[in-house]
Write an enzyme that holds these catalytic residues in place. Structure first.
Site, PDB file in Angstrom:
ATOM      1  N   CYS A 199       0.594  -1.374   0.016  1.00  0.00           N
ATOM      2  CA  CYS A 199      -0.012   0.001   0.117  1.00  0.00           C
ATOM      3  C   CYS A 199       0.724   1.405   0.002  1.00  0.00           C
ATOM      4  O   CYS A 199       1.887   1.303   0.813  1.00  0.00           O
ATOM      5  CB  CYS A 199      -1.008  -0.045   1.256  1.00  0.00           C
ATOM      6  SG  CYS A 199      -1.712   1.550   1.466  1.00  0.00           S
ATOM      7  N   CYS A 252       0.348   3.491   3.676  1.00  0.00           N
ATOM      8  CA  CYS A 252       0.843   2.835   4.705  1.00  0.00           C
ATOM      9  C   CYS A 252       2.136   3.533   5.189  1.00  0.00           C
ATOM     10  O   CYS A 252       3.193   3.817   4.454  1.00  0.00           O
ATOM     11  CB  CYS A 252       0.910   1.150   4.803  1.00  0.00           C
ATOM     12  SG  CYS A 252      -0.733   0.369   4.919  1.00  0.00           S
ATOM     13  N   HIS A 272      -4.111   0.322   7.966  1.00  0.00           N
ATOM     14  CA  HIS A 272      -4.686   0.040   6.564  1.00  0.00           C
ATOM     15  C   HIS A 272      -5.887  -0.452   6.850  1.00  0.00           C
ATOM     16  O   HIS A 272      -6.723  -0.213   5.819  1.00  0.00           O
ATOM     17  CB  HIS A 272      -3.685  -0.812   5.826  1.00  0.00           C
ATOM     18  CG  HIS A 272      -4.049  -0.925   4.368  1.00  0.00           C
ATOM     19  ND1 HIS A 272      -3.668  -0.484   3.453  1.00  0.00           N
ATOM     20  CD2 HIS A 272      -4.597  -2.107   3.705  1.00  0.00           C
ATOM     21  CE1 HIS A 272      -4.161  -1.090   2.349  1.00  0.00           C
ATOM     22  NE2 HIS A 272      -4.684  -2.061   2.551  1.00  0.00           N
ATOM     23  N   ASN A 328     -13.199  10.775  -1.339  1.00  0.00           N
ATOM     24  CA  ASN A 328     -13.678   9.771  -1.990  1.00  0.00           C
ATOM     25  C   ASN A 328     -13.534   8.459  -1.276  1.00  0.00           C
ATOM     26  O   ASN A 328     -12.439   7.811  -1.115  1.00  0.00           O
ATOM     27  CB  ASN A 328     -13.112   9.571  -3.254  1.00  0.00           C
ATOM     28  CG  ASN A 328     -13.330  10.604  -4.242  1.00  0.00           C
ATOM     29  OD1 ASN A 328     -14.375  11.344  -4.114  1.00  0.00           O
ATOM     30  ND2 ASN A 328     -12.134  11.094  -4.946  1.00  0.00           N
ATOM     31  N   SER A 367      -8.932   5.194  -4.930  1.00  0.00           N
ATOM     32  CA  SER A 367      -7.774   4.161  -5.578  1.00  0.00           C
ATOM     33  C   SER A 367      -7.162   3.276  -4.377  1.00  0.00           C
ATOM     34  O   SER A 367      -6.430   2.496  -4.947  1.00  0.00           O
ATOM     35  CB  SER A 367      -6.622   5.251  -6.093  1.00  0.00           C
ATOM     36  OG  SER A 367      -6.357   6.050  -4.953  1.00  0.00           O
ATOM     37  N   HIS A 387      -7.014   2.186   2.170  1.00  0.00           N
ATOM     38  CA  HIS A 387      -6.479   2.724   3.263  1.00  0.00           C
ATOM     39  C   HIS A 387      -7.316   4.182   3.513  1.00  0.00           C
ATOM     40  O   HIS A 387      -7.408   5.061   2.577  1.00  0.00           O
ATOM     41  CB  HIS A 387      -4.996   3.181   2.895  1.00  0.00           C
ATOM     42  CG  HIS A 387      -4.198   3.294   4.095  1.00  0.00           C
ATOM     43  ND1 HIS A 387      -3.150   2.550   4.695  1.00  0.00           N
ATOM     44  CD2 HIS A 387      -4.332   4.388   5.095  1.00  0.00           C
ATOM     45  CE1 HIS A 387      -2.876   3.203   5.773  1.00  0.00           C
ATOM     46  NE2 HIS A 387      -3.239   4.174   6.074  1.00  0.00           N
ATOM     47  N   HIS A 396      -8.244   7.628   3.672  1.00  0.00           N
ATOM     48  CA  HIS A 396      -7.763   8.913   3.353  1.00  0.00           C
ATOM     49  C   HIS A 396      -8.657   9.914   2.649  1.00  0.00           C
ATOM     50  O   HIS A 396      -9.592   9.384   2.338  1.00  0.00           O
ATOM     51  CB  HIS A 396      -6.296   8.620   2.218  1.00  0.00           C
ATOM     52  CG  HIS A 396      -6.920   8.128   0.941  1.00  0.00           C
ATOM     53  ND1 HIS A 396      -7.442   6.867   0.857  1.00  0.00           N
ATOM     54  CD2 HIS A 396      -7.100   8.722  -0.233  1.00  0.00           C
ATOM     55  CE1 HIS A 396      -7.672   6.708  -0.366  1.00  0.00           C
ATOM     56  NE2 HIS A 396      -7.654   7.833  -1.036  1.00  0.00           N
ATOM     57  N   GLN A 439      -8.543  14.051   0.448  1.00  0.00           N
ATOM     58  CA  GLN A 439      -7.777  14.885  -0.299  1.00  0.00           C
ATOM     59  C   GLN A 439      -8.149  16.433   0.117  1.00  0.00           C
ATOM     60  O   GLN A 439      -9.242  16.437   0.761  1.00  0.00           O
ATOM     61  CB  GLN A 439      -8.188  14.580  -1.842  1.00  0.00           C
ATOM     62  CG  GLN A 439      -7.835  13.395  -2.318  1.00  0.00           C
ATOM     63  CD  GLN A 439      -7.541  13.314  -3.989  1.00  0.00           C
ATOM     64  OE1 GLN A 439      -7.043  14.025  -4.423  1.00  0.00           O
ATOM     65  NE2 GLN A 439      -8.028  12.260  -4.441  1.00  0.00           N
TER      66      GLN A 439
HETATM   67  P1  H2U Z   1      -8.205   8.902  -4.165  1.00  0.00           P
HETATM   68  O1  H2U Z   1      -8.357   7.535  -3.499  1.00  0.00           O
HETATM   69  O2  H2U Z   1      -9.288  10.024  -3.596  1.00  0.00           O
HETATM   70  O3  H2U Z   1      -8.274   8.855  -5.881  1.00  0.00           O
HETATM   71  O4  H2U Z   1      -6.867   9.709  -3.553  1.00  0.00           O
HETATM   72  C1  H2U Z   1      -5.808   9.114  -3.701  1.00  0.00           C
HETATM   73  C2  H2U Z   1      -4.766   9.925  -4.443  1.00  0.00           C
HETATM   74  O5  H2U Z   1      -3.470   9.615  -3.856  1.00  0.00           O
HETATM   75  C3  H2U Z   1      -4.802  10.177  -5.997  1.00  0.00           C
HETATM   76  O6  H2U Z   1      -5.139  11.408  -6.296  1.00  0.00           O
HETATM   77  C4  H2U Z   1      -2.660  10.141  -4.929  1.00  0.00           C
HETATM   78  C5  H2U Z   1      -3.314   9.929  -6.405  1.00  0.00           C
HETATM   79  O7  H2U Z   1      -2.844  10.947  -7.306  1.00  0.00           O
HETATM   80  N1  H2U Z   1      -1.254   9.136  -5.146  1.00  0.00           N
HETATM   81  C6  H2U Z   1      -0.071   9.600  -4.665  1.00  0.00           C
HETATM   82  O8  H2U Z   1       0.050  11.047  -4.613  1.00  0.00           O
HETATM   83  N2  H2U Z   1       1.002   9.008  -4.546  1.00  0.00           N
HETATM   84  C7  H2U Z   1       0.808   7.536  -4.848  1.00  0.00           C
HETATM   85  O9  H2U Z   1       1.778   6.965  -4.655  1.00  0.00           O
HETATM   86  C8  H2U Z   1      -0.189   6.935  -5.513  1.00  0.00           C
HETATM   87  C9  H2U Z   1      -1.338   7.788  -5.495  1.00  0.00           C
HETATM   88 ZN    ZN Z   2      -2.199   1.060   3.723  1.00  0.00          ZN
END
Ligand code: H2U
Ligand code: ZN
Length: 347
Positions: free
Chosen positions: A55, A58, A118, A158, A166, A169, A171, A173
């Site tokens: 992940c 993490c 996580h 989200n 995505s 975990h 999180h 934004q």
């Molecule tokens: P979402 O799950 O809401 O998409 O947010 C995750 C964000 O994490 C996504 O915008 C960023 C993606 O660009 N990201 C990073 O900054 N670094 C990473 O290593 C993978 C994902």
């Molecule tokens: Zn994680």
């Protein structure tokens, strides 16, 4: 309770007006005048480990951009490795015949991790840990809003693959922009107009009305109320409203921050219990712009937009009539609130 005329109206197709965004929703409750047919589904065994070596959120792990997360123990924030906005975007405009118009937009995007664990989601986190998330949202709003080129700070989350998250975990934004984005800008306009015409706050008045009617309230504590807005579009959409007329997250008192954490925990627990799944949604706060001007018209609130309709597998899509004409729903806001009120506040 809505009066007699309202009761009759609400049982047949009707449109409801959203004074906050000056928009309409078509409600067709006759389509749900049947017993509840929600499927009974078991919570899928979400065997997620507390730590996942693969992940990118993490503690201690490497991210896609090559950066490594520290061994953080609480919340953690970093600049998005694939940011939607850049602070050094050159200013500039493109105009043509009054028909084509574009302008450069400066800003920054950050990712905020709610917990080192996580396997947790907000409703599974302890209140003091959720409070740390609230404090981080407030601190980030103040920090980013304090940058001279930032005019608005959008805090959002989200949750769930259904909403495009995505990674499971926990999180969220934060995107900070030079201009107030379209959605909060519409609300600002409505709030200012209402204040101008009536000399009071649209959301203070609306909250008082909802507390008097009671039919759309989901839960409340001393500092926050959660309700299904009269004009809700998504089946179990709610609005989380500060009881005090306060403009932004950084302005919240100690007790209010605890109250916000409590409201979030109770709401997300009810959501998870609704279809016995980790309930997906997009949520975000609407707060005062950070443009240096006073904004007495703004009243801090959050919107939760969950896509699920009847079960974990039946979701609402905004297609057809909704793309081409206007949003539509079957379940009334009152019925949705009732369903959420029936849910227990323990997982
Ligand atoms: P979402 O799950 O809401 O998409 O947010 C995750 C964000 O994490 C996504 O915008 C960023 C993606 O660009 N990201 C990073 O900054 N670094 C990473 O290593 C993978 C994902
Ligand atoms: Zn994680």
């Amino acid at each position: 309770m809505a009066d007699q005329a309202g009761m009759l109206l609400f049982s047949r197709p009707h449109r409801r007006y959203n004074p906050l965004s000056d928009s309409w929703v078509l409600v067709s409750p006759q389509r749900t005048q049947r017993p509840w047919l929600g499927q009974v589904e078991k919570r899928p065994p979400e065997a997620r480990p507390a730590y996942d070596p693969g992940c990118y959120l993490c503690p201690g792990n490497e991210r896609a951009g090559g950066q490594r997360n520290p061994a953080y123990t609480g919340t953690y924030v970093f600049t998005n490795d694939f940011p939607a906005l850049l602070p050094d975007t050159p200013p500039g405009e493109y105009r043509r015949d009054g028909l084509l118009y574009a302008a450069g937009e400066r800003g920054t995007s950050r990712v905020i991790i709610f917990s080192p664990r996580h396997d947790l989601t907000l409703p599974q986190m302890a209140l003091p840990d959720i409070r740390r998330v609230v404090d981080l949202w407030a601190a980030q709003t103040a920090e980013l809003g304090g940058l001279d080129y930032v005019g608005y700070v959008q805090v959002f989350e989200n949750k769930g693959a259904a909403m495009g998250a995505s990674n499971p975990h926990p999180h969220g934004q934060i995107w900070a922009t030079e201009h107030v984005p379209a959605e909060p800008a519409r609300e600002l306009h409505a709030l200012a107009a209402y204040r101008e015409q009536r000399g009071s706050c649209l959301l203070c008045d609306y909250l008082a009305l909802e507390q008097a009617e009671g039919t759309r309230l989901v839960l409340q504590n001393e500092h926050f109320a959660v309700l299904v807005p009269f004009w809700a579009v998504w089946p179990f959409e709610v609005m989380l409203v500060a009881k005090r007329h306060v403009g932004s997250l950084p302005e919240l008192s100690d007790a209010e921050r605890d109250g916000l954490g409590d409201a979030i925990r109770r709401l997300t627990t009810r959501y998870d219990n609704l279809f016995a799944v980790s309930f997906p949604y997009s949520m975000g706060f609407h707060q005062a712009p950070s443009d240096g001007a006073p904004h007495p018209e703004v009243h801090l609130h959050a919107h939760y937009y969950p896509p699920l309709l009847r079960s974990a597998t039946v979701r609402k899509f905004m297609v057809g009539y909704e793309m081409l004409a206007e949003p539509q729903r079957d379940l009334t806001a009152e019925s949705a609130a009732e369903r959420l009120r029936e849910m227990p506040e323990t997982l």
